[in-house]
Design a protein around this motif. Structure first.
Motif, PDB file in Angstrom:
ATOM      1  N   ASN A 226       6.780  -2.036  -3.355  1.00  0.00           N
ATOM      2  CA  ASN A 226       7.757  -3.285  -3.682  1.00  0.00           C
ATOM      3  C   ASN A 226       8.024  -3.256  -5.205  1.00  0.00           C
ATOM      4  OD1 ASN A 226       7.898  -6.148  -2.887  1.00  0.00           O
ATOM      5  ND2 ASN A 226       6.439  -6.580  -4.648  1.00  0.00           N
ATOM      6  N   GLU A 227       7.467  -2.426  -6.035  1.00  0.00           N
ATOM      7  CA  GLU A 227       7.890  -2.415  -7.494  1.00  0.00           C
ATOM      8  C   GLU A 227       9.261  -1.595  -7.563  1.00  0.00           C
ATOM      9  OE1 GLU A 227       8.530  -2.823 -11.349  1.00  0.00           O
ATOM     10  OE2 GLU A 227       7.208  -3.891 -10.105  1.00  0.00           O
ATOM     11  N   ALA A 228       9.244  -0.549  -6.451  1.00  0.00           N
ATOM     12  CA  ALA A 228      10.279   0.209  -6.530  1.00  0.00           C
ATOM     13  C   ALA A 228      11.559  -0.783  -6.163  1.00  0.00           C
ATOM     14  CB  ALA A 228      10.255   1.433  -5.508  1.00  0.00           C
ATOM     15  N   ILE A 229      11.348  -1.352  -5.054  1.00  0.00           N
ATOM     16  CA  ILE A 229      12.473  -2.323  -4.674  1.00  0.00           C
ATOM     17  C   ILE A 229      12.858  -3.268  -5.628  1.00  0.00           C
ATOM     18  CG2 ILE A 229      13.058  -4.288  -2.994  1.00  0.00           C
ATOM     19  CD1 ILE A 229      11.279  -2.709  -0.977  1.00  0.00           C
ATOM     20  N   ASN A 230      11.885  -3.893  -6.486  1.00  0.00           N
ATOM     21  CA  ASN A 230      12.353  -4.608  -7.617  1.00  0.00           C
ATOM     22  C   ASN A 230      13.079  -3.809  -8.600  1.00  0.00           C
ATOM     23  OD1 ASN A 230      10.738  -7.031  -6.474  1.00  0.00           O
ATOM     24  ND2 ASN A 230       8.839  -6.279  -7.820  1.00  0.00           N
ATOM     25  N   GLN A 231      12.897  -2.694  -8.841  1.00  0.00           N
ATOM     26  CA  GLN A 231      13.819  -1.900  -9.708  1.00  0.00           C
ATOM     27  C   GLN A 231      14.977  -1.887  -9.197  1.00  0.00           C
ATOM     28  OE1 GLN A 231      13.006  -0.673 -12.887  1.00  0.00           O
ATOM     29  NE2 GLN A 231      10.846  -1.523 -12.876  1.00  0.00           N
ATOM     30  N   PHE A 232      15.101  -1.766  -7.932  1.00  0.00           N
ATOM     31  CA  PHE A 232      16.579  -1.372  -7.433  1.00  0.00           C
ATOM     32  C   PHE A 232      17.382  -2.815  -7.554  1.00  0.00           C
ATOM     33  CE2 PHE A 232      15.042   2.504  -5.625  1.00  0.00           C
ATOM     34  CZ  PHE A 232      16.230   3.047  -5.250  1.00  0.00           C
ATOM     35  N   TYR A 233      16.754  -3.895  -7.405  1.00  0.00           N
ATOM     36  CA  TYR A 233      17.371  -5.154  -7.589  1.00  0.00           C
ATOM     37  C   TYR A 233      17.799  -5.217  -9.039  1.00  0.00           C
ATOM     38  CZ  TYR A 233      17.837 -10.152  -7.977  1.00  0.00           C
ATOM     39  OH  TYR A 233      18.384 -11.410  -8.347  1.00  0.00           O
TER      40      TYR A 233
ATOM     41  N   GLY B 184       0.843  -1.299  -0.065  1.00  0.00           N
ATOM     42  CA  GLY B 184      -0.115   0.072  -0.193  1.00  0.00           C
ATOM     43  C   GLY B 184       0.843   1.290   0.080  1.00  0.00           C
ATOM     44  N   GLN B 185       2.048   1.151   0.230  1.00  0.00           N
ATOM     45  CA  GLN B 185       3.077   2.349   0.084  1.00  0.00           C
ATOM     46  C   GLN B 185       3.355   2.797  -1.233  1.00  0.00           C
ATOM     47  OE1 GLN B 185       5.934   3.381   2.938  1.00  0.00           O
ATOM     48  NE2 GLN B 185       5.429   1.321   4.089  1.00  0.00           N
ATOM     49  N   GLN B 186       3.462   3.995  -1.541  1.00  0.00           N
ATOM     50  CA  GLN B 186       3.633   4.506  -2.826  1.00  0.00           C
ATOM     51  C   GLN B 186       5.168   5.220  -3.031  1.00  0.00           C
ATOM     52  OE1 GLN B 186       1.257   2.885  -4.398  1.00  0.00           O
ATOM     53  NE2 GLN B 186       1.629   4.605  -6.125  1.00  0.00           N
ATOM     54  N   PHE B 187       5.748   5.058  -3.881  1.00  0.00           N
ATOM     55  CA  PHE B 187       7.158   5.664  -4.012  1.00  0.00           C
ATOM     56  C   PHE B 187       7.455   6.283  -5.564  1.00  0.00           C
ATOM     57  CE2 PHE B 187      11.833   5.529  -5.069  1.00  0.00           C
ATOM     58  CZ  PHE B 187      12.503   5.781  -3.921  1.00  0.00           C
ATOM     59  N   ASP B 188       7.878   7.573  -5.389  1.00  0.00           N
ATOM     60  CA  ASP B 188       8.155   8.415  -6.438  1.00  0.00           C
ATOM     61  C   ASP B 188       9.477   7.950  -7.028  1.00  0.00           C
ATOM     62  OD1 ASP B 188       5.836   9.765  -6.423  1.00  0.00           O
ATOM     63  OD2 ASP B 188       6.637  11.436  -5.263  1.00  0.00           O
ATOM     64  N   LEU B 189       9.473   7.342  -8.181  1.00  0.00           N
ATOM     65  CA  LEU B 189      10.636   6.763  -8.802  1.00  0.00           C
ATOM     66  C   LEU B 189      11.261   7.889  -9.947  1.00  0.00           C
ATOM     67  CD1 LEU B 189      12.311   4.212  -8.229  1.00  0.00           C
ATOM     68  CD2 LEU B 189      11.048   3.145 -10.351  1.00  0.00           C
ATOM     69  N   TYR B 190      12.358   8.105  -9.663  1.00  0.00           N
ATOM     70  CA  TYR B 190      13.044   8.993 -10.960  1.00  0.00           C
ATOM     71  C   TYR B 190      13.784   8.204 -11.849  1.00  0.00           C
ATOM     72  CZ  TYR B 190      11.689  12.876  -7.770  1.00  0.00           C
ATOM     73  OH  TYR B 190      10.925  13.868  -6.825  1.00  0.00           O
ATOM     74  N   LEU B 191      13.343   8.325 -13.275  1.00  0.00           N
ATOM     75  CA  LEU B 191      14.009   7.716 -14.239  1.00  0.00           C
ATOM     76  C   LEU B 191      14.440   8.632 -15.198  1.00  0.00           C
ATOM     77  CD1 LEU B 191      11.173   5.055 -14.674  1.00  0.00           C
ATOM     78  CD2 LEU B 191      13.184   4.675 -13.325  1.00  0.00           C
ATOM     79  N   GLN B 192      15.777   8.490 -15.566  1.00  0.00           N
ATOM     80  CA  GLN B 192      16.590   9.175 -16.593  1.00  0.00           C
ATOM     81  C   GLN B 192      15.835   8.860 -18.051  1.00  0.00           C
ATOM     82  OE1 GLN B 192      20.686   8.363 -16.713  1.00  0.00           O
ATOM     83  NE2 GLN B 192      21.222   9.969 -18.432  1.00  0.00           N
ATOM     84  N   THR B 193      15.419   9.921 -18.755  1.00  0.00           N
ATOM     85  CA  THR B 193      15.087   9.990 -20.062  1.00  0.00           C
ATOM     86  C   THR B 193      16.175  10.779 -20.869  1.00  0.00           C
ATOM     87  OG1 THR B 193      13.771  11.874 -19.629  1.00  0.00           O
ATOM     88  CG2 THR B 193      12.678   9.853 -19.434  1.00  0.00           C
ATOM     89  N   GLY B 194      16.657  10.036 -21.924  1.00  0.00           N
ATOM     90  CA  GLY B 194      17.613  10.656 -22.855  1.00  0.00           C
ATOM     91  C   GLY B 194      18.848  11.157 -21.844  1.00  0.00           C
ATOM     92  N   GLN B 195      19.803  11.960 -22.373  1.00  0.00           N
ATOM     93  CA  GLN B 195      20.956  12.375 -21.780  1.00  0.00           C
ATOM     94  C   GLN B 195      20.634  13.129 -20.497  1.00  0.00           C
ATOM     95  OE1 GLN B 195      23.920  13.911 -24.477  1.00  0.00           O
ATOM     96  NE2 GLN B 195      25.699  13.825 -22.906  1.00  0.00           N
ATOM     97  N   PHE B 196      19.846  14.028 -20.368  1.00  0.00           N
ATOM     98  CA  PHE B 196      19.784  15.137 -19.494  1.00  0.00           C
ATOM     99  C   PHE B 196      18.176  15.075 -18.857  1.00  0.00           C
ATOM    100  CE2 PHE B 196      22.711  16.949 -22.620  1.00  0.00           C
ATOM    101  CZ  PHE B 196      23.987  16.554 -22.097  1.00  0.00           C
ATOM    102  N   GLY B 197      17.493  14.314 -19.224  1.00  0.00           N
ATOM    103  CA  GLY B 197      15.995  14.403 -18.596  1.00  0.00           C
ATOM    104  C   GLY B 197      15.874  13.346 -17.479  1.00  0.00           C
ATOM    105  N   ILE B 198      14.806  13.670 -16.849  1.00  0.00           N
ATOM    106  CA  ILE B 198      14.541  12.622 -15.645  1.00  0.00           C
ATOM    107  C   ILE B 198      12.899  12.841 -15.710  1.00  0.00           C
ATOM    108  CG2 ILE B 198      14.235  12.696 -13.038  1.00  0.00           C
ATOM    109  CD1 ILE B 198      17.087  12.012 -14.147  1.00  0.00           C
ATOM    110  N   GLN B 199      12.299  11.690 -15.472  1.00  0.00           N
ATOM    111  CA  GLN B 199      11.059  11.422 -15.450  1.00  0.00           C
ATOM    112  C   GLN B 199      10.744  10.889 -14.101  1.00  0.00           C
ATOM    113  OE1 GLN B 199       9.623   8.596 -18.513  1.00  0.00           O
ATOM    114  NE2 GLN B 199       7.397   8.637 -17.529  1.00  0.00           N
ATOM    115  N   VAL B 200       9.631  11.526 -13.463  1.00  0.00           N
ATOM    116  CA  VAL B 200       8.973  10.864 -12.232  1.00  0.00           C
ATOM    117  C   VAL B 200       7.715   9.912 -12.423  1.00  0.00           C
ATOM    118  CG1 VAL B 200       8.156  11.598 -10.148  1.00  0.00           C
ATOM    119  CG2 VAL B 200       9.698  12.968 -11.084  1.00  0.00           C
ATOM    120  N   MET B 201       7.874   8.691 -11.743  1.00  0.00           N
ATOM    121  CA  MET B 201       6.932   7.719 -11.976  1.00  0.00           C
ATOM    122  C   MET B 201       6.484   7.230 -10.610  1.00  0.00           C
ATOM    123  SD  MET B 201       7.034   4.033 -13.832  1.00  0.00           S
ATOM    124  CE  MET B 201       7.478   4.944 -15.406  1.00  0.00           C
TER     125      MET B 201
END
Length: 574
Positions: free
Chosen positions: A125-132, A103-120
């Motif tokens: 639990n999905e964020a922990i999976n992404q870290f792994y 039930g906890q949400q996490f704002d994940l910052y993802l790089q888009t292109g060379q200088f862009g950052i996207q927030v998702m």
């Protein structure tokens, strides 16, 4: 009464296994900072160290920038993936961890292109999976030489650098929630154990009292029959027995006599007048009466003594069990608090160096997509790390910790002696160079002095220009944080192992003593069954004694009638 004891033993076995096993699971959950954040931070630290040597190699002499000096950073980088993998596995195999992640949400910052950052926004639990998943890609990137050490803008590095501070905040929040929950549960379990033990003792005492009262009533009835027969002379009893035998013999040959019998008062009076007495009053055999009463009272005392001994044995069982459980539960809270602080200490030095390096690289333009907000968050993490380092001197062992002398020895050793003594042989292969050379071998002087020096140096460096421009180039700094992490990680594993040993020993003690007492109870039930059969036959025998009262006393002895009435009234037998 024995059923209450048996029920308590079963409850003790079930709850000791269930509750203590749950405490071990709580300790595993509290390890999330060290098992997840620690390796992630080590990734960034080792990468920043390699990049540091690459970008500023001109600032060092040739003997500093060697493969031997960088070997430990490569070793940490390549092996950190397996630590994250183990931490990821422990998180997802702990069935109790779900309630703190779900039930906890996490704002994940993802790089888009060379200088862009996207927030998702994703589930935690999905964020922990992404870290792994990111850790695996990062390891493979270096193994396959996809990236060089000159690049600190790898997408995977960017992912960690942009999300690690927020993940640490989530982890610390989860650790606090787990701590509060586990501590509250320990208090509830302690109160429950105390309530169960008090109720068991009170109910057992009440049942013991009821048993003694009922046995006293039974004893009074037995004494009634003893007194009744003790008023007879031995010759009179023999004559009565002979008379009854004659009647039995007659009934054997002619059973109809019992139906043809008619009571004639006049004939009975004539019969009684013909009976002669040696004295005007029966000379009662007081010796016989007292002997019989003494034997019965001895049986009564044995029964009382047996119940008291049973109660005493139950108390002797329940008191040590309560003592050890209360001691465990009372010491559990300071133990997990100490454990949390130890986990924080393990990552503090490496985290401080990593924060400094990231801030330097942002300020000199290595990370183009970062803003002042990113610098602020890393500065906050830097200051938090220094605060934790400063708290190491307050991290003291006490008698309240659920650990053993082996941990105490290791903890005191690393505090004042060579930090590298707690490293594994595999770690020492590449770490020994830094153990000898970092800050002129300061690691050999103990963790307390090492952390004090790191705290003082980093604080002074920050005061100079807030990490906007490097003024000094000191080698082998970041590796100190990595070595401290590895040494304290060994200490954390030992603490967990010791706590598991203490918990298991308490479980074994509870199960073994409870099982032994159950065997004792079953034996007592068997003995009581024999006693019950004995008392039943004995009571029937005493009831039949009434037939031994001879007719002479039954009709003519006024003293007998008076004594029996007095006994009946005194003992409330009506």
């Amino acid at each position: 009464m024995l059923s209450i004891c048996l029920a308590y033993c079963i409850v003790a076995i079930v709850y000791s296994f269930k509750d203590l096993s749950r405490f071990a699971a709580d300790i595993d959950m509290l390890s999330i900072r060290q098992e997840l954040y620690g390796p992630i931070n080590n990734y960034l630290a080792s990468i920043q160290s390699l990049a540091y040597y690459y970008y500023f190699q001109n600032e060092f002499s040739q003997d500093v920038f060697t493969a031997q000096a960088q070997a430990y950073d490569y070793y940490v980088f390549l092996n950190t993936y397996f630590e994250i993998k183990n931490g990821y596995y422990n998180i997802h195999t702990n069935q109790y961890m779900v309630q703190f992640i779900q039930g906890q949400q996490f704002d994940l910052y993802l790089q888009t292109g060379q200088f862009g950052i996207q927030v998702m926004s994703v589930d935690l639990n999905e964020a922990i999976n992404q870290f792994y998943q990111n850790s695996y890609q990062l390891q493979q990137g270096l193994l396959n030489q996809k990236y060089g050490v000159d690049s600190i803008n790898w997408p995977e590095v960017t992912f960690y650098a942009t999300n690690m501070v927020n993940m640490l905040a989530k982890i610390d929040s989860m650790v606090q929630n787990i701590y509060d929950y586990s501590n509250s549960r320990a208090e509830l379990i302690k109160d429950r154990w105390l309530l169960i033990q008090i109720l068991a003792c009170v109910i057992l005492a009440m049942l013991l009292t009821v048993c003694l009262i009922l046995h006293s009533k039974y004893n009074q009835k037995i004494e009634f029959f003893i007194i009744l027969i003790s008023f007879q002379e031995e010759n009179a009893i023999k004559q009565e027995i002979q008379r009854i035998k004659i009647i039995q013999d007659q009934l054997k040959y002619n059973g109809d006599l019992i139906f043809n019998y008619q009571f004639d008062p006049e004939l009975k009076e004539i019969y009684l007048d013909k009976l002669t007495k040696s004295n005007s009053q029966v000379n009662y055999d007081k010796t016989f009466r007292q002997s019989t009463l003494n034997k019965h009272q001895l049986t009564m005392k044995c029964f009382i003594l047996m119940n008291i001994i049973l109660y005493g044995i139950f108390i002797s069982y329940i008191v040590p069990l309560n003592f050890y459980f209360s001691n465990y539960l009372n010491n559990y809270q300071p133990s997990i608090k100490f454990y949390i602080q130890l986990c924080k200490q393990s990552t503090s030095a490496a985290s401080a160096f990593t924060s400094r390096e990231l801030i330097y690289n942002i300020n000199i333009g290595q990370y183009f997509f970062y803003t002042s907000d990113n610098i602020t968050s890393w500065l906050t993490l830097f200051n938090q790390s220094l605060t934790i380092i400063d708290q190491y001197q307050d991290l003291q062992l006490t008698d309240q910790l659920l650990t053993t002398q082996y941990f105490t020895k290791s903890f005191n050793l690393i505090r004042t002696d060579n930090v590298c003594l707690l490293l594994s042989e595999e770690d020492l292969v590449t770490a020994q160079f830094h153990c000898d050379n970092n800050y002129n071998g300061i690691l050999k002087r103990g963790l307390q002095i090492t952390l004090n020096s790191i705290h003082a140096y980093l604080q002074n460096e920050y005061i100079v220009n807030q990490f906007t421009q490097r003024t000094q180039f000191i080698p082998y700094e970041i590796e100190m944080g990595l070595i401290i992490y590895s040494a304290l990680r060994s200490l954390i594993i030992e603490f967990k192992s010791n706590l598991a040993t203490v918990t298991k020993d308490l479980q074994i003690f509870s199960i073994s003593t409870s099982s032994g007492y159950i065997v004792f109870i079953l034996l007592e039930l068997f003995i009581l069954k024999l006693y019950s059969s004995y008392y039943s036959k004995k009571f029937e025998m005493f009831k039949n004694m009434i037939f031994l009262v001879n007719q002479e006393q039954l009709f003519n002895d006024v003293s007998l009638e008076r004594r029996l009435k007095q006994y009946i009234i005194q003992n409330d037998l009506l």
